[in-house]
Design an enzyme around this catalytic site. Structure first.
Site, PDB file in Angstrom:
ATOM      1  N   TYR A  12       0.805  -1.223   0.000  1.00  0.00           N
ATOM      2  CA  TYR A  12       0.000   0.000   0.000  1.00  0.00           C
ATOM      3  C   TYR A  12       0.839   1.274   0.000  1.00  0.00           C
ATOM      4  O   TYR A  12       0.301   2.366  -0.166  1.00  0.00           O
ATOM      5  CB  TYR A  12      -0.927   0.036   1.221  1.00  0.00           C
ATOM      6  CG  TYR A  12      -1.957  -1.053   1.233  1.00  0.00           C
ATOM      7  CD1 TYR A  12      -2.973  -1.076   0.280  1.00  0.00           C
ATOM      8  CD2 TYR A  12      -1.922  -2.058   2.183  1.00  0.00           C
ATOM      9  CE1 TYR A  12      -3.925  -2.081   0.287  1.00  0.00           C
ATOM     10  CE2 TYR A  12      -2.872  -3.066   2.202  1.00  0.00           C
ATOM     11  CZ  TYR A  12      -3.870  -3.069   1.250  1.00  0.00           C
ATOM     12  OH  TYR A  12      -4.813  -4.059   1.260  1.00  0.00           O
ATOM     13  N   HIS A  17      -4.025   6.449  -1.241  1.00  0.00           N
ATOM     14  CA  HIS A  17      -4.527   6.554   0.130  1.00  0.00           C
ATOM     15  C   HIS A  17      -3.403   6.835   1.126  1.00  0.00           C
ATOM     16  O   HIS A  17      -3.665   7.297   2.237  1.00  0.00           O
ATOM     17  CB  HIS A  17      -5.242   5.259   0.503  1.00  0.00           C
ATOM     18  CG  HIS A  17      -6.526   5.433   1.243  1.00  0.00           C
ATOM     19  ND1 HIS A  17      -7.209   6.626   1.366  1.00  0.00           N
ATOM     20  CD2 HIS A  17      -7.289   4.525   1.907  1.00  0.00           C
ATOM     21  CE1 HIS A  17      -8.311   6.453   2.061  1.00  0.00           C
ATOM     22  NE2 HIS A  17      -8.383   5.173   2.413  1.00  0.00           N
ATOM     23  N   PHE A  63      -4.489  -0.332   9.593  1.00  0.00           N
ATOM     24  CA  PHE A  63      -5.325   0.042   8.450  1.00  0.00           C
ATOM     25  C   PHE A  63      -6.023   1.382   8.650  1.00  0.00           C
ATOM     26  O   PHE A  63      -6.345   1.781   9.763  1.00  0.00           O
ATOM     27  CB  PHE A  63      -6.316  -1.075   8.121  1.00  0.00           C
ATOM     28  CG  PHE A  63      -5.651  -2.233   7.436  1.00  0.00           C
ATOM     29  CD1 PHE A  63      -5.338  -2.163   6.088  1.00  0.00           C
ATOM     30  CD2 PHE A  63      -5.291  -3.366   8.142  1.00  0.00           C
ATOM     31  CE1 PHE A  63      -4.688  -3.206   5.452  1.00  0.00           C
ATOM     32  CE2 PHE A  63      -4.639  -4.424   7.521  1.00  0.00           C
ATOM     33  CZ  PHE A  63      -4.338  -4.342   6.169  1.00  0.00           C
ATOM     34  N   ASN A  65      -8.954   2.618   8.252  1.00  0.00           N
ATOM     35  CA  ASN A  65     -10.229   2.771   8.956  1.00  0.00           C
ATOM     36  C   ASN A  65     -10.113   2.581  10.470  1.00  0.00           C
ATOM     37  O   ASN A  65     -11.099   2.753  11.177  1.00  0.00           O
ATOM     38  CB  ASN A  65     -11.296   1.842   8.373  1.00  0.00           C
ATOM     39  CG  ASN A  65     -10.933   0.385   8.483  1.00  0.00           C
ATOM     40  OD1 ASN A  65      -9.805   0.035   8.816  1.00  0.00           O
ATOM     41  ND2 ASN A  65     -11.891  -0.472   8.196  1.00  0.00           N
ATOM     42  N   ASP A  90      -5.199  12.046   2.147  1.00  0.00           N
ATOM     43  CA  ASP A  90      -5.606  12.125   0.747  1.00  0.00           C
ATOM     44  C   ASP A  90      -6.999  12.738   0.657  1.00  0.00           C
ATOM     45  O   ASP A  90      -7.797  12.624   1.584  1.00  0.00           O
ATOM     46  CB  ASP A  90      -5.608  10.727   0.115  1.00  0.00           C
ATOM     47  CG  ASP A  90      -6.534   9.762   0.832  1.00  0.00           C
ATOM     48  OD1 ASP A  90      -6.310   9.509   2.039  1.00  0.00           O
ATOM     49  OD2 ASP A  90      -7.492   9.265   0.216  1.00  0.00           O
ATOM     50  N   ASN A 111     -12.643   7.753   5.885  1.00  0.00           N
ATOM     51  CA  ASN A 111     -12.744   6.783   6.979  1.00  0.00           C
ATOM     52  C   ASN A 111     -11.651   6.921   8.034  1.00  0.00           C
ATOM     53  O   ASN A 111     -11.896   6.665   9.215  1.00  0.00           O
ATOM     54  CB  ASN A 111     -12.780   5.358   6.433  1.00  0.00           C
ATOM     55  CG  ASN A 111     -14.090   5.050   5.761  1.00  0.00           C
ATOM     56  OD1 ASN A 111     -15.133   5.594   6.124  1.00  0.00           O
ATOM     57  ND2 ASN A 111     -14.059   4.186   4.763  1.00  0.00           N
TER      58      ASN A 111
END
Length: 177
Positions: A12, A17, A63, A65, A90, A111
């Site tokens: 990632y 993100h 993560f 969220n 972002d 989120n």
């Protein structure tokens, strides 16, 4: 305290993100700060001294969220309130290359921000640095879009906006103090 929102894992790191973490890595490099893993904060931390202001840095390594766990844990440990934190993230509503500072309450559908607000459990304004990543044409593709790598042109624009934002940090520090 400055936080760059992110998702964990190498796969990632280069995604849209994670532009918040790109900002923190660039900021740390610019000011010769070393980021190190801090398991008690679920992330990577560092410190800066800018114009006699001691500033803590955080990249959550959980993560998006649930980034609020990391942010709240570190802020609580150092007795930092939400309105003393700059959250870098972002933003789908801004084109690549565009940045905006905002001081308000709310998550605008993000989120990571939503979870931070939930964890702090308070309705106060806080600082945000919104880094534009653009928006996909089809709103059903938002999840795959934010988890994808920007093309060369977008990447160049985003990195340029991050460099500009770092130069403007001195202005922001005057607002926070």
């Amino acid at each position: 305290m400055i936080v760059g929102l992110s998702n964990p894992k190498k796969k990632y790191h280069k995604t849209r993100h994670n532009v918040g973490s790109w900002y923190i890595y660039s900021l740390a490099k610019n000011y010769l700060s070393i980021l190190k893993e801090e398991k008690k904060f679920f992330g990577f931390t560092g410190c800066l001294n800018i114009k006699s202001n001691f500033i803590r840095l955080l990249i959550p390594d959980i993560f998006m969220n649930i980034n609020g766990f990391s942010v709240h844990r570190m802020a609580s440990f150092y007795n930092i309130s939400l309105n003393q934190i700059l959250i870098v993230h972002d933003d789908l509503d801004l084109a690549p290359g565009i940045i905006k500072y905002k001081y308000s309450y709310g998550h605008s559908g993000h989120n990571g921000l939503r979870h931070i607000i939930k964890e702090f459990n308070t309705k106060v304004n806080f600082y945000r640095l919104r880094i534009g990543i653009g928006r996909p044409k089809n709103k059903n593709e938002i999840s795959s879009f934010v988890l994808s790598i920007p093309d060369f042109k977008e990447m160049k624009l985003i990195k340029k906006s991050i460099s500009y934002a770092i130069k403007e940090n001195f202005t922001l520090l005057n607002l926070i103090q």
